[in-house]
Write a protein that holds these residues in place. Structure first.
Motif, mmCIF file in Angstrom:
data_model
loop_
_atom_site.group_PDB
_atom_site.id
_atom_site.type_symbol
_atom_site.label_atom_id
_atom_site.label_comp_id
_atom_site.label_asym_id
_atom_site.label_seq_id
_atom_site.Cartn_x
_atom_site.Cartn_y
_atom_site.Cartn_z
ATOM 1 N N GLU A 1 46.548 68.495 20.545
ATOM 2 C CA GLU A 1 45.784 69.739 20.387
ATOM 3 C C GLU A 1 46.587 70.781 19.615
ATOM 4 O O GLU A 1 46.063 71.453 18.729
ATOM 5 C CB GLU A 1 45.390 70.286 21.757
ATOM 6 N N THR B 1 47.989 70.145 24.698
ATOM 7 C CA THR B 1 48.643 68.850 24.529
ATOM 8 C C THR B 1 49.266 68.819 23.130
ATOM 9 O O THR B 1 48.963 69.651 22.274
ATOM 10 C CB THR B 1 47.642 67.698 24.666
ATOM 11 N N LYS B 2 50.133 67.845 22.900
ATOM 12 C CA LYS B 2 50.780 67.721 21.606
ATOM 13 C C LYS B 2 49.751 67.553 20.494
ATOM 14 O O LYS B 2 49.858 68.166 19.420
ATOM 15 C CB LYS B 2 51.757 66.538 21.613
#
Length: 299
Positions: free
Chosen positions: A114, A111-112
């Protein structure tokens, strides 16, 4: 190029520590890193040593039994041929194998939020993500100095048992062999989905800091006690390679046995492999005993 070698060696050290144990007479119970292999059709004994692939210089040690065993052997065998790893022509194709296929990037796998966390971590240690984004996450994790030694590892000299044994072999003009190729080891990374690898990388970063330092210190302490069972139990408690354990560890142990037999029949061999390969029902010591050899700790 040295960092590529370090990553290849270290990541298999991590994988080497995560398999389960069961009660069986062939399972080694003694605390020892160096084992003598004899019997069956061998004219002379060979030896098996369990390494920890990276360790602080102050913690590095070799027992007198290990030195004598090494001197008695006519050749040295590692998980891979270490002399090949000093050949730049051999390292170049390995570098190409470190990249994910189909133009996959780490951004595609996280994800962005992460990805931002991973990016910040590597920027902090001087490794910009723009140069690393396509590298396989497991390989990337192995290139992280904090994954190797914790935060303290950046401040102290790191010693590789494999490199020390290689130097000793070269000084004594011993033949150097590998139980498998580096290219085979690298290809194994593709057997684990990239998304799974990315999550493993993220968890290793989240679990860093003082906790990572403490865990590595505990592992080193167990290694200095020559407690191969304790090291495996510790990693089993913390998780590991999970469903990929057979692929990454057990199957490799089984494949090594006929290779080791052929080498030992040729001449006395000193085998140096990750300590996590030694113990347990499916470890190298048990498999050699099941094959008819006597495997005992060197006093």
């Amino acid at each position: 190029m040295k960092s590529i070698f370090t990553a290849v060696v270290f990541i298999w050290g991590c994988i080497s520590m995560g398999h389960s144990q069961t009660s069986n007479a062939v399972i080694p119970q003694e605390k020892s890193l160096i084992w003598e292999i004899k019997g069956k059709n061998l004219n002379q004994a060979s030896f098996l040593y369990g390494t920890i692939h990276m360790i602080g210089k102050k913690d590095f040690f070799l027992t007198e039994g290990t030195k004598k065993s090494f001197d008695q052997a006519k050749q040295v065998a590692f998980e891979i041929d270490m002399e090949e790893m000093n050949n730049i022509m051999a390292l170049v194709p390995l570098l190409m194998q470190s990249f994910m296929k189909n133009d996959t990037t780490l951004k595609d796998l996280l994800t962005k939020e992460e990805y931002t966390q991973v990016e910040a971590h590597f920027q902090q240690i001087g490794m910009p993500m723009m140069l690393l984004n396509r590298i396989k996450p497991m390989f990337l994790s192995a290139m992280d100095p904090e994954s190797m030694m914790g935060k303290g590892g950046q401040k102290e000299d790191i010693v590789s048992y494999e490199m020390e044994f290689l130097e000793m072999a070269q000084k004594q003009k011993k033949n150097v062999e590998g139980l498998e190729t580096a290219a085979f080891q690298m290809s194994m990374f593709d057997s684990i989905p990239y998304k799974v690898q990315a999550k493993m990388l993220l968890e290793s970063i989240k679990g860093g800091g003082e906790s990572s330092d403490s865990q590595f210190a505990e592992m080193v302490d167990l290694y200095k006690q020559q407690d191969i069972q304790g090291m495996q139990d510790m990693v089993n408690d913390e998780g590991g390679t999970g469903n990929y354990n057979d692929l990454l560890l057990v199957n490799r142990n089984r494949k090594w046995i006929p290779v080791m037999e052929k080498m030992m029949q040729g001449q006395p061999t000193f085998f140096a492999v990750g300590a996590g390969h030694l113990g347990g029902e499916k470890g190298v010591i048990a498999l050699l005993r099941k094959a008819g050899y006597t495997v005992e700790p060197v006093k």
